[in-house]
Design a protein around this motif. Structure first.
Motif, mmCIF file in Angstrom:
data_model
loop_
_atom_site.group_PDB
_atom_site.id
_atom_site.type_symbol
_atom_site.label_atom_id
_atom_site.label_comp_id
_atom_site.label_asym_id
_atom_site.label_seq_id
_atom_site.Cartn_x
_atom_site.Cartn_y
_atom_site.Cartn_z
ATOM 1 N N SER A 17 0.861 -1.186 0.000
ATOM 2 C CA SER A 17 0.000 0.000 0.000
ATOM 3 C C SER A 17 0.895 1.233 0.000
ATOM 4 O O SER A 17 2.107 1.122 0.239
ATOM 5 C CB SER A 17 -0.897 0.018 1.250
ATOM 6 O OG SER A 17 -0.112 0.261 2.405
ATOM 7 N N GLY A 18 0.282 2.362 -0.216
ATOM 8 C CA GLY A 18 1.044 3.610 -0.145
ATOM 9 C C GLY A 18 1.608 3.815 1.244
ATOM 10 O O GLY A 18 2.767 4.213 1.413
ATOM 11 N N MET A 19 0.820 3.526 2.270
ATOM 12 C CA MET A 19 1.324 3.704 3.633
ATOM 13 C C MET A 19 2.430 2.707 3.946
ATOM 14 O O MET A 19 3.317 3.004 4.749
ATOM 15 C CB MET A 19 0.189 3.617 4.664
ATOM 16 C CG MET A 19 -0.707 4.853 4.718
ATOM 17 S SD MET A 19 0.125 6.474 4.520
ATOM 18 C CE MET A 19 1.317 6.439 5.861
ATOM 19 N N ILE A 44 5.356 4.634 2.543
ATOM 20 C CA ILE A 44 5.738 5.858 3.258
ATOM 21 C C ILE A 44 6.204 5.534 4.675
ATOM 22 O O ILE A 44 7.207 6.075 5.147
ATOM 23 C CB ILE A 44 4.566 6.866 3.256
ATOM 24 C CG1 ILE A 44 4.233 7.232 1.804
ATOM 25 C CG2 ILE A 44 4.921 8.117 4.056
ATOM 26 C CD1 ILE A 44 2.912 7.950 1.620
ATOM 27 N N PHE A 95 -1.033 13.901 4.217
ATOM 28 C CA PHE A 95 -2.025 12.836 4.226
ATOM 29 C C PHE A 95 -2.169 12.352 5.680
ATOM 30 O O PHE A 95 -1.170 12.225 6.397
ATOM 31 C CB PHE A 95 -1.529 11.705 3.321
ATOM 32 C CG PHE A 95 -2.496 10.587 3.151
ATOM 33 C CD1 PHE A 95 -3.602 10.739 2.345
ATOM 34 C CD2 PHE A 95 -2.300 9.374 3.791
ATOM 35 C CE1 PHE A 95 -4.507 9.708 2.190
ATOM 36 C CE2 PHE A 95 -3.193 8.336 3.638
ATOM 37 C CZ PHE A 95 -4.302 8.506 2.829
ATOM 38 N N CYS A 134 0.181 9.831 7.300
ATOM 39 C CA CYS A 134 1.581 10.299 7.340
ATOM 40 C C CYS A 134 1.774 11.177 8.561
ATOM 41 O O CYS A 134 2.814 11.143 9.227
ATOM 42 C CB CYS A 134 1.936 11.075 6.071
ATOM 43 S SG CYS A 134 1.733 10.109 4.576
ATOM 44 N N GLU A 181 4.482 17.004 0.833
ATOM 45 C CA GLU A 181 3.539 16.659 -0.236
ATOM 46 C C GLU A 181 3.295 17.937 -1.013
ATOM 47 O O GLU A 181 3.084 18.979 -0.388
ATOM 48 C CB GLU A 181 2.176 16.353 0.376
ATOM 49 C CG GLU A 181 1.821 14.962 0.619
ATOM 50 C CD GLU A 181 0.449 14.911 1.319
ATOM 51 O OE1 GLU A 181 -0.506 15.567 0.871
ATOM 52 O OE2 GLU A 181 0.362 14.206 2.319
ATOM 53 N N ASP A 203 6.184 12.968 -1.165
ATOM 54 C CA ASP A 203 4.990 12.182 -1.475
ATOM 55 C C ASP A 203 4.359 12.858 -2.695
ATOM 56 O O ASP A 203 3.759 13.923 -2.588
ATOM 57 C CB ASP A 203 4.061 12.201 -0.252
ATOM 58 C CG ASP A 203 2.756 11.437 -0.483
ATOM 59 O OD1 ASP A 203 2.402 11.198 -1.647
ATOM 60 O OD2 ASP A 203 2.088 11.099 0.517
ATOM 61 N N VAL A 218 1.957 11.841 -4.765
ATOM 62 C CA VAL A 218 0.704 11.206 -5.194
ATOM 63 C C VAL A 218 -0.205 12.187 -5.928
ATOM 64 O O VAL A 218 -0.719 11.886 -7.005
ATOM 65 C CB VAL A 218 -0.043 10.610 -3.985
ATOM 66 C CG1 VAL A 218 -1.454 10.188 -4.377
ATOM 67 C CG2 VAL A 218 0.714 9.416 -3.437
ATOM 68 N N PHE A 219 -0.416 13.365 -5.349
ATOM 69 C CA PHE A 219 -1.385 14.277 -5.956
ATOM 70 C C PHE A 219 -0.916 14.786 -7.318
ATOM 71 O O PHE A 219 -1.718 15.017 -8.207
ATOM 72 C CB PHE A 219 -1.679 15.460 -5.010
ATOM 73 C CG PHE A 219 -2.760 15.153 -4.007
ATOM 74 C CD1 PHE A 219 -2.838 13.917 -3.397
ATOM 75 C CD2 PHE A 219 -3.716 16.109 -3.677
ATOM 76 C CE1 PHE A 219 -3.840 13.626 -2.470
ATOM 77 C CE2 PHE A 219 -4.725 15.830 -2.759
ATOM 78 C CZ PHE A 219 -4.781 14.597 -2.154
ATOM 79 N N SER A 237 1.485 6.385 -3.316
ATOM 80 C CA SER A 237 0.398 5.433 -3.211
ATOM 81 C C SER A 237 0.025 5.096 -4.645
ATOM 82 O O SER A 237 -0.539 5.931 -5.353
ATOM 83 C CB SER A 237 -0.801 6.060 -2.496
ATOM 84 O OG SER A 237 -1.929 5.229 -2.693
ATOM 85 N N THR A 245 -2.133 3.075 -5.363
ATOM 86 C CA THR A 245 -3.584 2.882 -5.276
ATOM 87 C C THR A 245 -4.326 3.964 -6.058
ATOM 88 O O THR A 245 -5.429 3.746 -6.547
ATOM 89 C CB THR A 245 -4.010 3.015 -3.794
ATOM 90 O OG1 THR A 245 -3.112 2.260 -2.981
ATOM 91 C CG2 THR A 245 -5.425 2.562 -3.574
ATOM 92 N N LEU A 304 -4.664 -1.839 -3.841
ATOM 93 C CA LEU A 304 -3.748 -1.006 -3.063
ATOM 94 C C LEU A 304 -2.312 -1.357 -3.451
ATOM 95 O O LEU A 304 -2.001 -2.533 -3.667
ATOM 96 C CB LEU A 304 -3.916 -1.276 -1.569
ATOM 97 C CG LEU A 304 -5.247 -0.896 -0.924
ATOM 98 C CD1 LEU A 304 -5.384 -1.589 0.420
ATOM 99 C CD2 LEU A 304 -5.357 0.591 -0.743
ATOM 100 N N ALA A 305 -1.467 -0.367 -3.508
ATOM 101 C CA ALA A 305 -0.032 -0.607 -3.722
ATOM 102 C C ALA A 305 0.707 0.688 -3.431
ATOM 103 O O ALA A 305 0.095 1.766 -3.394
ATOM 104 C CB ALA A 305 0.257 -1.057 -5.154
ATOM 105 N N LEU A 336 -9.287 8.670 -4.200
ATOM 106 C CA LEU A 336 -9.007 9.679 -5.227
ATOM 107 C C LEU A 336 -8.168 9.048 -6.328
ATOM 108 O O LEU A 336 -7.689 7.926 -6.194
ATOM 109 C CB LEU A 336 -8.279 10.887 -4.614
ATOM 110 C CG LEU A 336 -6.913 10.628 -3.972
ATOM 111 C CD1 LEU A 336 -5.777 10.991 -4.909
ATOM 112 C CD2 LEU A 336 -6.770 11.433 -2.697
HETATM 113 C C1 LIG Z 1 -3.718 7.612 -0.479
HETATM 114 C C2 LIG Z 1 -2.521 8.357 -0.086
HETATM 115 C C3 LIG Z 1 -1.548 7.772 0.729
HETATM 116 C C4 LIG Z 1 -1.697 6.380 1.297
HETATM 117 O O1 LIG Z 1 -1.764 5.391 0.329
HETATM 118 P P1 LIG Z 1 -2.546 3.996 0.517
HETATM 119 O O2 LIG Z 1 -2.299 3.295 -0.771
HETATM 120 O O3 LIG Z 1 -3.973 4.320 0.782
HETATM 121 O O4 LIG Z 1 -1.902 3.306 1.681
HETATM 122 C C5 LIG Z 1 -0.456 8.537 1.059
HETATM 123 N N1 LIG Z 1 -0.285 9.791 0.608
HETATM 124 C C6 LIG Z 1 -1.196 10.386 -0.185
HETATM 125 C C7 LIG Z 1 -0.969 11.790 -0.641
HETATM 126 C C8 LIG Z 1 -2.343 9.694 -0.559
HETATM 127 O O5 LIG Z 1 -3.250 10.297 -1.340
#
Ligand SMILES: *Cc1c(COP(=O)(O)O)cnc(C)c1O
Length: 396
Positions: A88-90, A93, A114, A117, A157, A186, A188-189, A208, A210, A220-221, A340
């Protein structure tokens, strides 16, 4: 770093072709190696593999061919030496934050993070003697002050969740390095399509997968990218012995998702840009935060480091929780969901969901009150989405 196959490809080609390993059957689509273990030709080979004297897979908690393809594709895409994929993303991280630190170390983090985090920095790391100082992400003077003392890690982030604030990655990287810290971004966004943290000085990039990488709301990844030395010293032992390994099936789903990442993110950005403008013009809306709009307070920093406005919008309605809920409940097409980066557009009320764990003071320090809605824009037709959202705003 030695040159790899595909290093000179453009991102869209890397996303489709990077890291592919074909088996003896010549399959065009990447194979799913749904196996936990590997058989050896001899006891000598088993001993050599386990000792690390011979290349090859030994156990899927350590590595797996399908997972390896995903790791190599992401490393190629991001221009990183090495990538490790997690469940998962967590998983990614938390590993990147916990594995490299020890008692007495200091972490500096942006306060808008997040939710999980923030819990790692605020609640988990202190139990092991690691203190985190939180800094307002957009305030460079605050970063200068916090990083005038030595630190081990810096976590940011950009754009941040949920108000899409910008942190100047290049400036914070310089300050982090002067303090002896590694900068973890991070991303992700922004997604790897729109923002390249390593080009801006980041040492580690976490995802993430995911979210946009799968992009279709299925698995999830997570991923950790960085220099090989750092990954081998801190991350590999942690992953091997604590076990946040991904399912090879999930890794395969993400591999397939990556093939369309560039197309999906760019179309979602076009949709988001249209929707942000439409929402901004509505009389029941107090403010819109979209990194691509000139009225975003951090537009200049976003424009400097991000290629487009992204797939997320935050907007504040004229009212409180009741009005925000009324709008969410009036949506017909857009789903209410805290996820998201999906092809389906999703909306949530951060103060009561993703950021409910923060107390009111902490939320206020991020500028997050009960009037905000976060919208993750998907791939439906933008006109249909616009109709749905404006009808919901009218219903308020
Ligand atoms: C969703 C998200 C995470 C966590 O990821 P998971 O795959 O849900 O464990 C961490 N940081 C950001 C910015 C996220 O949007």
């Amino acid at each position: 770093m030695s040159k790899r196959d595909g290093d000179d490809w453009k991102p869209a080609t890397k996303l489709v072709r990077g890291g592919t390993m074909r088996s003896q059957f010549g399959e065009t689509s990447e194979a799913i190696f749904l196996t936990s273990g590997y058989a050896y030709e001899s006891a000598e080979q088993a001993a050599a593999r386990m000792a690390g004297d011979e290349e090859g897979f030994v156990y899927s908690r350590y590595a797996n061919p399908t997972v390896r393809m995903l790791e190599d594709r992401l490393a190629l895409l991001e221009g990183a030496e090495t990538c490790r994929v997690t469940a998962s993303g967590m998983g990614a991280i938390s590993s990147a934050m916990i594995a490299p630190v020890g008692a007495g170390d200091r972490v500096v983090a942006a306060s808008a993070l997040f939710g999980s985090c923030r819990v790692i920095c605020q609640t988990i790391l202190p139990r092991y003697g690691v203190e985190t100082e939180f800094v307002e992400g957009a305030n460079l003077d605050a970063w200068k002050k916090a990083l005038s003392k030595p630190a081990k890690l810096v976590l940011i982030e950009s754009p941040s969740n949920p108000l899409l604030e910008a942190v100047d990655i290049e400036a914070v990287a310089k300050l982090a390095h002067a303090a002896g810290a590694k900068l973890v971004v991070d991303n992700v966004f922004a997604t790897p399509v729109l923002q390249r943290p390593f080009d801006l000085g980041a040492d580690v990039c976490v995802y993430s997968a995911t979210k946009h990488m799968d992009g279709q709301g299925r698995v999830l990844a997570g991923a950790i990218l960085g220099k090989t030395d750092w990954i081998e010293e801190f991350i590999d032992p942690w992953l091997r012995h604590t076990g946040p390994a991904p399912s090879p099936f999930n890794a395969w789903v993400v591999l397939k998702g990556l093939e369309t990442l560039d197309l999906r993110v760019r179309q979602a950005c076009r949709n988001a840009s249209q929707l942000a403008d439409a929402i901004a013009g509505h009389p029941n809306v107090k403010a819109v935060r979209y990194p691509g709009r000139k009225d975003h307070p951090h537009h200049a920093v976003h424009a400097k480091q991000m290629d487009d406005g992204g797939t997320l919008i935050a907007f504040s309605v004229k009212g409180e929780r009741a009005e925000a809920f009324r709008i969410l409940n009036a949506l017909q097409l857009v789903d209410i969901s805290n996820n998201l980066g999906d092809t389906k557009s999703l909306a949530c009320h951060p103060a009561s969901t993703t950021h409910r764990a923060l107390n009111e003071e902490e939320r206020a320090s991020m500028g997050l009150d009960e009037s905000w809605i976060r919208l993750s824009v998907g791939l439906e037709d933008a006109d249909d989405l616009q109709k749905d959202i404006l009808a919901a705003l009218n219903a308020m």
